[in-house]
Design an enzyme around this catalytic site. Structure first.
Site, mmCIF file in Angstrom:
data_model
loop_
_atom_site.group_PDB
_atom_site.id
_atom_site.type_symbol
_atom_site.label_atom_id
_atom_site.label_comp_id
_atom_site.label_asym_id
_atom_site.label_seq_id
_atom_site.Cartn_x
_atom_site.Cartn_y
_atom_site.Cartn_z
ATOM 1 N N ARG A 1 65.885 30.689 65.192
ATOM 2 C CA ARG A 1 66.743 29.662 64.719
ATOM 3 C C ARG A 1 67.940 30.538 64.041
ATOM 4 O O ARG A 1 68.876 30.008 64.210
ATOM 5 C CB ARG A 1 65.916 28.774 63.789
ATOM 6 C CG ARG A 1 64.674 27.972 64.405
ATOM 7 C CD ARG A 1 65.430 27.013 65.532
ATOM 8 N NE ARG A 1 66.288 26.125 64.672
ATOM 9 C CZ ARG A 1 66.102 25.025 64.059
ATOM 10 N NH1 ARG A 1 64.985 24.749 63.756
ATOM 11 N NH2 ARG A 1 67.103 24.395 63.647
ATOM 12 N N ARG B 1 72.292 16.742 59.186
ATOM 13 C CA ARG B 1 70.767 16.367 59.680
ATOM 14 C C ARG B 1 70.705 14.852 59.357
ATOM 15 O O ARG B 1 70.849 14.585 57.986
ATOM 16 C CB ARG B 1 69.597 17.177 59.183
ATOM 17 C CG ARG B 1 68.350 16.431 59.442
ATOM 18 C CD ARG B 1 66.816 17.331 59.139
ATOM 19 N NE ARG B 1 66.988 18.505 60.244
ATOM 20 C CZ ARG B 1 65.948 18.993 60.282
ATOM 21 N NH1 ARG B 1 64.702 19.007 59.516
ATOM 22 N NH2 ARG B 1 65.664 20.175 61.363
#
Ligand code: CP
Ligand code: NVA
Length: 305
Positions: A287, A104
């Site tokens: 997710r 990320r």
């Protein structure tokens, strides 16, 4: 064999994405039945996160444990990345030690540079440009709740941001139409629209986008890194909150989606996100299942029904 990376939704074919959805639903059922399925025993995943995360971090870590592997979480402070070691060198070294790397990052270019020098699959866990893992869960959730998304109409209301860019890619890959309503100056980037031109219509009036939609979706108006623009953005986005009046313009069985974290009373009213059309909790749970399917796929794990 060269590793496959997952930096955008376009890195997999439509057919591969379709199979991934089916697999995500199978893995979800297996998990619900309490079955052990550990094809990634002995495998290691490294996660490098430059930004905060609740869902992405926990779903990847829990998913890897459930598949039999282990994960290591690194903030940039924990590595030499923050002290000037080149991304390329970090990628070369880590990919000789582990089996998959999840990043990320503030900048999409960093993830691309990392992937270009990694011997193992690299997964984009959100950048300034996009959030492809989120869309795997979103597509799975719509499929479970309402069936095929092909031919449907989605209304994106709000900021033309990273998550919006991934919805644009999804429109092309999964064959639905996306009506995007943003304030002027907050449109998605032109290059993302160009790639999916036939599937996307831009508006500046949220009502126009919401009319006849099967899905209404939004996200925060101030993404991570834009905290100092919050006041300016709240002003610019006046009239863009998804509330029940807007939902009434959508189809009667339309669903409301949001990647979370959500800000009630800002981009969405409490009665919509906490109301009967909202599928955000299933979206968040998925997710886990969708990324487990992605890990199996990228690591070439043998499937088991
Ligand atoms: N939707 C999403 O990616 O949430 P996190 O920032 O909590 O990971
Ligand atoms: N657009 C948001 C998504 C968070 C999951 C952000 O980048 O902060």
């Amino acid at each position: 064999m060269k590793s496959r990376h997952f930096l955008t939704l376009m890195d997999l074919s439509s057919e591969e994405l379709g199979r991934l959805m089916t697999r995500a639903m199978e893995l979800k059922s297996m998990h619900r039945r309490g079955e052990n399925h550990m094809p990634l025993t002995g495998k290691t995943m490294v996660m490098i996160f430059e930004k905060s995360s609740t869902r992405t971090r926990v779903s990847f870590e829990a998913g890897m444990v459930q598949l039999g592997g282990v994960s290591l979480f690194l903030s940039p402070r924990d590595t030499h990345l923050d002290r000037g070691e080149p991304v390329e060198d970090t990628a070369r070294v880590l990919s000789r030690m582990v089996d998959v790397i999840v990043i990320r990052a503030n900048s999409h270019a960093l993830v691309e540079r990392f992937a270009a020098h990694s011997q193992v699959p690299v997964i984009n866990a959100l950048t300034d440009m996009n959030h492809p893992c989120q869309l795997l869960a979103d597509m799975q959730t719509y499929l479970e709740k309402r069936g095929e998304i092909r031919g449907r109409k989605t209304a994106w209301i709000g900021d033309g941001n990273n998550v919006c860019h991934s919805w644009i890619s999804a429109a092309r890959q999964f064959g639905f139409h996306l009506d995007i309503a943003t304030p002027r100056g907050y449109e998605p980037k032109a290059e993302w629209i160009t790639a999916s031109r036939d599937q996307v219509t831009l508006h500046h009036d949220p009502k126009e986008a919401a009319r006849g939609a099967d899905i209404v979706v939004t996200d925060t108006w101030a993404s991570m890194g834009q905290e100092n623009e919050k006041t300016k953005r709240i002003k610019a986005f006046a009239g863009f909150m998804v509330d029940s009046a807007l939902m009434k313009l959508a189809n009667r069985d339309a669903v409301f989606m949001h990647c979370l974290p959500a800000y009630r009373g800002v981009e969405v009213s409490a009665e919509v996100i906490d109301g009967p059309q909202s599928i955000v909790w299933d979206e968040a749970e998925n997710r886990l299942h969708a990324q487990k399917a992605l890990l199996e796929f990228l690591l070439g794990a043998p499937e088991k029904k």
